[in-house]
Design a protein around this motif. Structure first.
Motif, mmCIF file in Angstrom:
data_model
loop_
_atom_site.group_PDB
_atom_site.id
_atom_site.type_symbol
_atom_site.label_atom_id
_atom_site.label_comp_id
_atom_site.label_asym_id
_atom_site.label_seq_id
_atom_site.Cartn_x
_atom_site.Cartn_y
_atom_site.Cartn_z
ATOM 1 N N UNK A 31 0.821 -1.266 0.117
ATOM 2 C CA UNK A 31 0.036 -0.048 0.061
ATOM 3 C C UNK A 31 0.997 1.321 -0.073
ATOM 4 N N UNK A 32 1.481 1.668 -1.270
ATOM 5 C CA UNK A 32 2.262 2.736 -1.263
ATOM 6 C C UNK A 32 1.811 3.979 -2.078
ATOM 7 N N UNK A 33 1.958 5.116 -1.471
ATOM 8 C CA UNK A 33 1.780 6.402 -2.245
ATOM 9 C C UNK A 33 2.963 7.168 -1.908
ATOM 10 N N UNK A 34 3.082 8.069 -2.808
ATOM 11 C CA UNK A 34 4.023 8.995 -2.524
ATOM 12 C C UNK A 34 3.254 10.435 -3.209
ATOM 13 N N UNK A 40 -0.569 13.432 -4.984
ATOM 14 C CA UNK A 40 -0.168 12.153 -4.369
ATOM 15 C C UNK A 40 -0.643 10.783 -5.655
ATOM 16 N N UNK A 41 0.257 10.213 -5.644
ATOM 17 C CA UNK A 41 0.236 9.067 -6.605
ATOM 18 C C UNK A 41 0.298 7.678 -5.820
ATOM 19 N N UNK A 61 7.910 5.632 -0.120
ATOM 20 C CA UNK A 61 6.392 5.303 0.062
ATOM 21 C C UNK A 61 5.822 6.208 1.575
ATOM 22 N N UNK A 62 4.931 6.892 1.464
ATOM 23 C CA UNK A 62 4.334 7.567 2.409
ATOM 24 C C UNK A 62 5.210 9.035 2.568
ATOM 25 N N UNK A 63 5.660 9.329 1.680
ATOM 26 C CA UNK A 63 6.707 10.745 1.825
ATOM 27 C C UNK A 63 6.518 11.660 0.504
ATOM 28 N N UNK A 64 7.152 12.697 0.743
ATOM 29 C CA UNK A 64 7.161 13.818 -0.508
ATOM 30 C C UNK A 64 8.539 13.465 -1.087
ATOM 31 N N UNK A 85 -1.943 7.068 -12.043
ATOM 32 C CA UNK A 85 -1.311 6.928 -10.707
ATOM 33 C C UNK A 85 -1.841 8.036 -9.698
ATOM 34 N N UNK A 86 -2.262 9.046 -10.355
ATOM 35 C CA UNK A 86 -2.751 10.397 -9.678
ATOM 36 C C UNK A 86 -4.134 9.811 -8.838
ATOM 37 N N UNK A 87 -4.093 10.002 -7.404
ATOM 38 C CA UNK A 87 -5.435 9.792 -6.745
ATOM 39 C C UNK A 87 -5.871 10.907 -5.888
ATOM 40 N N UNK A 88 -5.050 12.032 -5.869
ATOM 41 C CA UNK A 88 -5.530 13.323 -4.949
ATOM 42 C C UNK A 88 -4.371 14.282 -4.865
#
Length: 128
Positions: A31-34, A40-41, A61-64, A85-88
């Protein structure tokens, strides 16, 4: 104005906003976002296909990841993967004005850390 920035501004007005704490909670390979420039992707599935290796991208992951991403990648990378990949956006993050993408899509080698567009040597990626 850059047409992509105008399109991007319209699209982000309709997107979900996440707090930095919510971004930070998505920090595992499963579950990786950046974040890049406030966007946020979800990179969970993409990580295995990342040309620099899964290990490298998951460090963010989880960071800027803005500073390192913008240092090593052409703006074409975001143009290519944004819709997939863009979610918000990070809540409260300012809109970053995009620089125009050069026709070739390649940044000047003098702006790259190792002089290779999109690249860094394998030793810098933790490979043996």
């Amino acid at each position: 104005k850059d047409p992509f920035l105008s399109f991007f501004a319209i699209m982000t007005e309709q997107q979900t906003l996440y707090t930095e704490e919510e971004l930070a909670a998505h920090n595992t390979p499963e579950n990786a976002w950046l974040a890049i420039d406030g966007n946020i992707y979800d990179i969970t599935k993409f990580a295995a296909m990342h040309p620099g290796g899964k290990k490298l991208i998951l460090e963010y992951a989880g960071k800027d990841a803005s500073e390192d991403f913008n240092y090593f990648h052409s703006k074409l990378v975001l143009h290519k993967y944004h819709s997939k990949l863009f979610i918000g956006r990070v809540k409260g993050a300012p809109l970053v004005e995009e620089e125009a993408v050069p026709e070739t899509g390649f940044p000047s080698p003098t702006t790259q850390k190792y002089g290779v567009p999109y690249g860094s040597p394998t030793w810098d990626q933790g490979w043996k």
